[in-house]
Design a protein around this motif. Sequence first.
Motif, PDB file in Angstrom:
ATOM      1  N   ASP A 262       0.874  -1.276   0.163  1.00  0.00           N
ATOM      2  CA  ASP A 262      -0.671   0.024  -0.421  1.00  0.00           C
ATOM      3  C   ASP A 262       0.864   1.732  -0.253  1.00  0.00           C
ATOM      4  OD1 ASP A 262      -2.031  -1.879   0.030  1.00  0.00           O
ATOM      5  OD2 ASP A 262      -2.492  -1.685   2.754  1.00  0.00           O
ATOM      6  N   ALA A 263       1.817   1.157   0.287  1.00  0.00           N
ATOM      7  CA  ALA A 263       3.030   1.972   0.735  1.00  0.00           C
ATOM      8  C   ALA A 263       3.896   2.774  -0.328  1.00  0.00           C
ATOM      9  CB  ALA A 263       4.537   2.041   1.624  1.00  0.00           C
ATOM     10  N   MET A 264       2.876   1.413  -1.815  1.00  0.00           N
ATOM     11  CA  MET A 264       4.451   1.521  -3.110  1.00  0.00           C
ATOM     12  C   MET A 264       4.104   3.323  -3.341  1.00  0.00           C
ATOM     13  SD  MET A 264       4.986  -2.358  -4.651  1.00  0.00           S
ATOM     14  CE  MET A 264       5.860  -1.938  -5.778  1.00  0.00           C
ATOM     15  N   GLU A 265       4.951   3.986  -4.232  1.00  0.00           N
ATOM     16  CA  GLU A 265       4.357   4.642  -5.143  1.00  0.00           C
ATOM     17  C   GLU A 265       4.813   4.525  -5.893  1.00  0.00           C
ATOM     18  OE1 GLU A 265       5.809   8.296  -3.173  1.00  0.00           O
ATOM     19  OE2 GLU A 265       4.413   7.792  -1.281  1.00  0.00           O
ATOM     20  N   GLU A 266       4.641   5.162  -7.103  1.00  0.00           N
ATOM     21  CA  GLU A 266       4.618   5.409  -8.554  1.00  0.00           C
ATOM     22  C   GLU A 266       6.423   6.285  -9.160  1.00  0.00           C
ATOM     23  OE1 GLU A 266       1.591   6.399 -10.990  1.00  0.00           O
ATOM     24  OE2 GLU A 266       0.452   4.245 -10.340  1.00  0.00           O
ATOM     25  N   GLU A 267       6.361   7.601  -8.549  1.00  0.00           N
ATOM     26  CA  GLU A 267       7.005   8.195  -8.828  1.00  0.00           C
ATOM     27  C   GLU A 267       8.439   7.751  -8.252  1.00  0.00           C
ATOM     28  OE1 GLU A 267       8.633  13.266  -8.103  1.00  0.00           O
ATOM     29  OE2 GLU A 267       6.565  12.797  -7.025  1.00  0.00           O
ATOM     30  N   PRO A 268       8.486   7.554  -7.388  1.00  0.00           N
ATOM     31  CA  PRO A 268      10.030   7.253  -7.237  1.00  0.00           C
ATOM     32  C   PRO A 268      10.847   6.048  -7.999  1.00  0.00           C
ATOM     33  CG  PRO A 268       8.893   6.390  -4.941  1.00  0.00           C
ATOM     34  CD  PRO A 268       7.778   7.437  -5.823  1.00  0.00           C
TER      35      PRO A 268
END
Length: 209
Positions: free
Chosen positions: A39-45
């Motif tokens: 759930d904490a995964m982010e696309e930008e990095p």
Amino acid sequence: MDAIQVRRAMLADAAGIARVQVATWRTTYRGLIPDAYLDAMEEEPRAKMWEEVIARDRGDGASSFVMVAVTAGTEPGHRPVSGPSSAATGEERGRAIVGFAAAGPERSGDPEFRGELGAIYVLKEYQGRGVGRRLVAAAVRELLGRGHASMLVWVLAQNPYRRFYESLGGVLVRSRTIEIGGVALEEWGYGWPDLEGLLRRLEGEGQGA
């Protein structure tokens, strides 16, 4: 099904690759990897990371590379690149990345396998249409062209999609333990000592499975 093109990734593809990575991790690894991590995964990095991988690719045997599967469709849930087409930036009107494969030299100094399929992900709604096989075939051609005659891929032992590699003739040759989200997980390494043979197999199937 919309026509799908498989090609080398361009810098402008990085955001689309990251979207596929985050979406497929959440659908594939839910129940295997802690929910908090997914759930904490982010696309930008991740997009920035893929930009760096693509930018560093010199086209030689020491470089990693990325292949993408691109559809001309605009099915719900996809965010195609907007704006005019541009060969220089890789932007393509009305297209969306639905899968990708990253490969290059084997990263751990394995004594037997020289190439490595580091990642391959296809959006759930495009699975079972041959996209994965087409991506593997494209990656294998590129590995062979860069002087890698064999290949290793690592997959979570509990991941049912490991059968995809078995269906391609991959042989279980390695195992190791990794940690994701504070949880120890077993990984299995599948190997192909003869990439030319794998490519003939894929081309004989017409990548239609």
